[in-house]
Design an enzyme around this catalytic site. Structure first.
Site, PDB file in Angstrom:
ATOM      1  N   HIS A  92       5.856  -1.310  22.380  1.00 22.69           N
ATOM      2  CA  HIS A  92       7.099  -0.734  21.841  1.00 22.69           C
ATOM      3  C   HIS A  92       7.772   0.065  22.952  1.00 22.69           C
ATOM      4  O   HIS A  92       7.096   0.796  23.672  1.00 22.69           O
ATOM      5  CB  HIS A  92       6.749   0.183  20.667  1.00 22.69           C
ATOM      6  CG  HIS A  92       7.922   0.707  19.921  1.00 22.69           C
ATOM      7  ND1 HIS A  92       8.721   1.722  20.396  1.00 22.69           N
ATOM      8  CD2 HIS A  92       8.454   0.341  18.732  1.00 22.69           C
ATOM      9  CE1 HIS A  92       9.682   1.971  19.520  1.00 22.69           C
ATOM     10  NE2 HIS A  92       9.549   1.144  18.498  1.00 22.69           N
TER      11      HIS A  92
ATOM     12  N   CYS B  49      12.659  -3.427  20.149  1.00 29.18           N
ATOM     13  CA  CYS B  49      13.204  -2.386  19.275  1.00 29.18           C
ATOM     14  C   CYS B  49      14.644  -2.118  19.708  1.00 29.18           C
ATOM     15  O   CYS B  49      14.896  -1.427  20.706  1.00 29.18           O
ATOM     16  CB  CYS B  49      12.370  -1.109  19.357  1.00 29.18           C
ATOM     17  SG  CYS B  49      13.069   0.204  18.327  1.00 29.18           S
TER      18      CYS B  49
ATOM     19  N   HIS C 188      12.250  -4.862  15.792  1.00 27.33           N
ATOM     20  CA  HIS C 188      12.708  -3.700  15.023  1.00 27.33           C
ATOM     21  C   HIS C 188      14.219  -3.706  15.174  1.00 27.33           C
ATOM     22  O   HIS C 188      14.722  -3.595  16.293  1.00 27.33           O
ATOM     23  CB  HIS C 188      12.200  -2.390  15.639  1.00 27.33           C
ATOM     24  CG  HIS C 188      10.738  -2.147  15.466  1.00 27.33           C
ATOM     25  ND1 HIS C 188      10.117  -1.036  15.994  1.00 27.33           N
ATOM     26  CD2 HIS C 188       9.785  -2.839  14.821  1.00 27.33           C
ATOM     27  CE1 HIS C 188       8.826  -1.065  15.673  1.00 27.33           C
ATOM     28  NE2 HIS C 188       8.594  -2.157  14.968  1.00 27.33           N
TER      29      HIS C 188
ATOM     30  N   ASP D 146      14.432  -1.089  11.214  1.00 23.87           N
ATOM     31  CA  ASP D 146      13.778   0.084  11.768  1.00 23.87           C
ATOM     32  C   ASP D 146      14.522   1.309  11.269  1.00 23.87           C
ATOM     33  O   ASP D 146      15.683   1.491  11.590  1.00 23.87           O
ATOM     34  CB  ASP D 146      13.832   0.015  13.281  1.00 23.87           C
ATOM     35  CG  ASP D 146      12.931   1.046  13.925  1.00 23.87           C
ATOM     36  OD1 ASP D 146      11.958   1.446  13.282  1.00 23.87           O
ATOM     37  OD2 ASP D 146      13.221   1.454  15.054  1.00 23.87           O
ATOM     38  N   HIS D 147      13.874   2.104  10.499  1.00 22.99           N
ATOM     39  CA  HIS D 147      14.480   3.312   9.936  1.00 22.99           C
ATOM     40  C   HIS D 147      15.616   2.936   8.979  1.00 22.99           C
ATOM     41  O   HIS D 147      16.057   1.802   8.933  1.00 22.99           O
ATOM     42  CB  HIS D 147      15.048   4.248  11.015  1.00 22.99           C
ATOM     43  CG  HIS D 147      14.023   4.659  12.026  1.00 22.99           C
ATOM     44  ND1 HIS D 147      14.324   5.435  13.114  1.00 22.99           N
ATOM     45  CD2 HIS D 147      12.698   4.413  12.103  1.00 22.99           C
ATOM     46  CE1 HIS D 147      13.228   5.651  13.822  1.00 22.99           C
ATOM     47  NE2 HIS D 147      12.236   5.034  13.227  1.00 22.99           N
TER      48      HIS D 147
ATOM     49  N   TYR E 102      11.982   6.784   7.247  1.00 23.50           N
ATOM     50  CA  TYR E 102      11.402   5.735   6.404  1.00 23.50           C
ATOM     51  C   TYR E 102      11.758   5.935   4.930  1.00 23.50           C
ATOM     52  O   TYR E 102      10.897   5.980   4.058  1.00 23.50           O
ATOM     53  CB  TYR E 102       9.890   5.627   6.654  1.00 23.50           C
ATOM     54  CG  TYR E 102       9.653   5.088   8.046  1.00 23.50           C
ATOM     55  CD1 TYR E 102       9.688   3.720   8.269  1.00 23.50           C
ATOM     56  CD2 TYR E 102       9.495   5.931   9.129  1.00 23.50           C
ATOM     57  CE1 TYR E 102       9.549   3.204   9.549  1.00 23.50           C
ATOM     58  CE2 TYR E 102       9.355   5.434  10.419  1.00 23.50           C
ATOM     59  CZ  TYR E 102       9.383   4.073  10.612  1.00 23.50           C
ATOM     60  OH  TYR E 102       9.254   3.558  11.878  1.00 23.50           O
TER      61      TYR E 102
HETATM   62  C1  DNO Z   1       9.438   4.812  14.904  1.00 23.71           C
HETATM   63  C2  DNO Z   1       8.601   3.681  15.288  1.00 23.71           C
HETATM   64  C3  DNO Z   1       7.570   4.104  16.303  1.00 23.71           C
HETATM   65  C4  DNO Z   1       6.599   2.989  16.554  1.00 23.71           C
HETATM   66  C5  DNO Z   1       5.567   3.287  17.559  1.00 23.71           C
HETATM   67  C6  DNO Z   1       4.885   2.028  17.942  1.00 23.71           C
HETATM   68  O1  DNO Z   1       9.832   4.931  13.823  1.00 23.71           O
HETATM   69  O2  DNO Z   1       9.313   2.609  15.677  1.00 23.71           O
HETATM   70  O3  DNO Z   1       6.892   5.204  15.808  1.00 23.71           O
HETATM   71  O4  DNO Z   1       5.920   2.707  15.404  1.00 23.71           O
HETATM   72  O5  DNO Z   1       6.082   3.903  18.650  1.00 23.71           O
HETATM   73  O6  DNO Z   1       3.689   2.299  18.546  1.00 23.71           O
END
Ligand code: DNO
Length: 389
Positions: free
Chosen positions: A237, A275, A302, A349-350, A366
């Protein structure tokens, strides 16, 4: 080959249940064995049980996020070799259970960093935000990190001072809690006190980006052969945000970093979690171009966007808004999957906190309805593009 539309679930303690997630339209679950401490090996039996639970709701466990990397491995000190050995055993156990995609990050000390987890947008929903003046105020005047002044311009230091002076005690505490926030899924409010945080940072005094990369490669040299044999794809990531903070080194922030990683460790089992939100917080990252160049080893996506201002402050924007051209990126994703003949796991993501989310406590970023909105928008976008291509 459509995306495996996924949802991050934090395990049986998550206030959003698997039954709830069923109604979002997701078909994949992204989760980890959050009950094990960093560095411990995850036993096969425990993984198998969790997988059965997920499948009993009709989901697949589409990606493991994350198998965390212990600080000893990142700093290559203490019990690093033992933890690497545990990591290899965990990958073997995941492989035996048929799990083939594992996300991890190599960010020192903290996972993602923000300065405000309740930034109110004009429509009344709330987003995560990173603001330089607030971050510098924390670093210079609360943490009082030695040498911190060198990292900020005189202008930013003055802004940080003004910002700090108008904070009341509650605001200060909120800023501390936000910066030191527990990693997603740890359940703690935060893992650090200011004192233990200073100690954690001090472990990196002699580690620059090159050294941190060397420590990453040392780790990968040992785990990639195991991942290959176990049929597991590792997906690193990116750094979030993708620039140095608190004097800490970074390893996966730019196209150059990824190029180096791919050429140093040529296995396709050494891949990337693409991401979009993290990469997008640097204006010089061209996301579509990066996905074109590095897509062959992208194992997990993501998707989200950010809005950056002229000072480099940013907040998390709507999934289809902000600086990411999500249409162009999704088109590239559709083409990539066709070219590789795969369905990649993707999670929104989020999400913003909106509607009932504003009354519900969840892990920052989340939320339920905000992520549901993101997932629905991304799913529609993918379908529209796939049909019209
Ligand atoms: C945030 C996520 C990160 C991710 C880690 C992966 O919300 O995208 O916390 O899970 O960095 O190791």
């Amino acid at each position: 080959m459509p995306l495996i539309q996924s949802w991050r679930w934090f395990g049986p303690k998550d206030p959003i249940t698997l039954g709830d997630i069923k109604q979002t339209g997701a078909t994949g679950i992204v989760t980890a064995m959050h009950e094990f401490a960093y560095g411990e090996c995850w036993p096969e039996e425990a993984i198998r049980e969790r997988k059965a639970l997920i499948e009993s709701y009709g989901f697949t466990w589409s990606a493991v996020e994350s198998v965390p990397i212990h600080e000893d491995i990142k700093t290559r000190s203490g019990n690093a070799e033992r933890y690497i050995e545990n990591y290899r055993r965990t990958l073997e156990n995941l492989g035996k259970c048929g799990l083939d995609t594992v996300c991890y990050n190599f960010m020192p000390v903290l996972d993602w960093s923000r300065t405000n987890i309740r930034y109110t947008l004009p429509d009344g929903s709330m987003a995560l935000r990173f603001e330089w003046a607030a971050f510098a105020a924390f670093d210079l005047y609360i943490l009082q990190r030695a040498g911190a002044e060198q990292d900020y311009s005189a202008e930013l230091q003055a802004e940080a001072r003004a910002y700090y002076e108008q904070l009341n005690e509650d605001d200060k505490q909120a800023l501390i809690d936000t910066v030191l926030l527990g990693l997603p899924g740890t359940g703690d409010k935060h893992a650090f006190t200011l004192e233990s945080f200073r100690e954690a940072l001090a472990r990196y005094d002699d580690i620059d980006s090159d050294q941190l990369k060397a420590n990453l490669y040392h780790f990968l040299d040992q785990v990639i052969p195991t991942a290959e044999a176990a049929g597991v794809h590792l997906a690193i990531h990116p750094d979030d945000p993708p620039f140095p903070l608190l004097g800490l080194p970074r390893v996966v922030s730019t196209a150059t970093d990824i190029e180096q990683l791919y050429s140093r460790v040529p296995s396709e089992h050494c891949g990337l979690t693409f991401c979009a939100g993290s990469f997008s917080a640097r204006a010089d990252n061209n996301l579509v171009d990066m996905l074109q160049r590095f897509g062959d080893r992208v194992h997990f996506l993501h998707l989200r966007s950010t809005a950056i201002d002229e000072h480099g402050n940013f907040h998390e924007a709507d999934h289809l808004g902000g600086g990411v051209d999500m249409y162009a990126l999704m088109k590239e994703v559709v083409l990539l999957q066709r070219r590789r003949n795969v369905s990649l796991p993707m999670r929104p993501d989020h999400g913003h906190q909106m509607l009932e989310d504003l009354q519900q406590e969840t892990y920052p970023g989340y939320s339920k309805i905000g992520r549901l909105r993101g997932l629905a928008e991304l799913r529609g976008l993918e379908m529209g593009i796939a049909r019209s291509l």
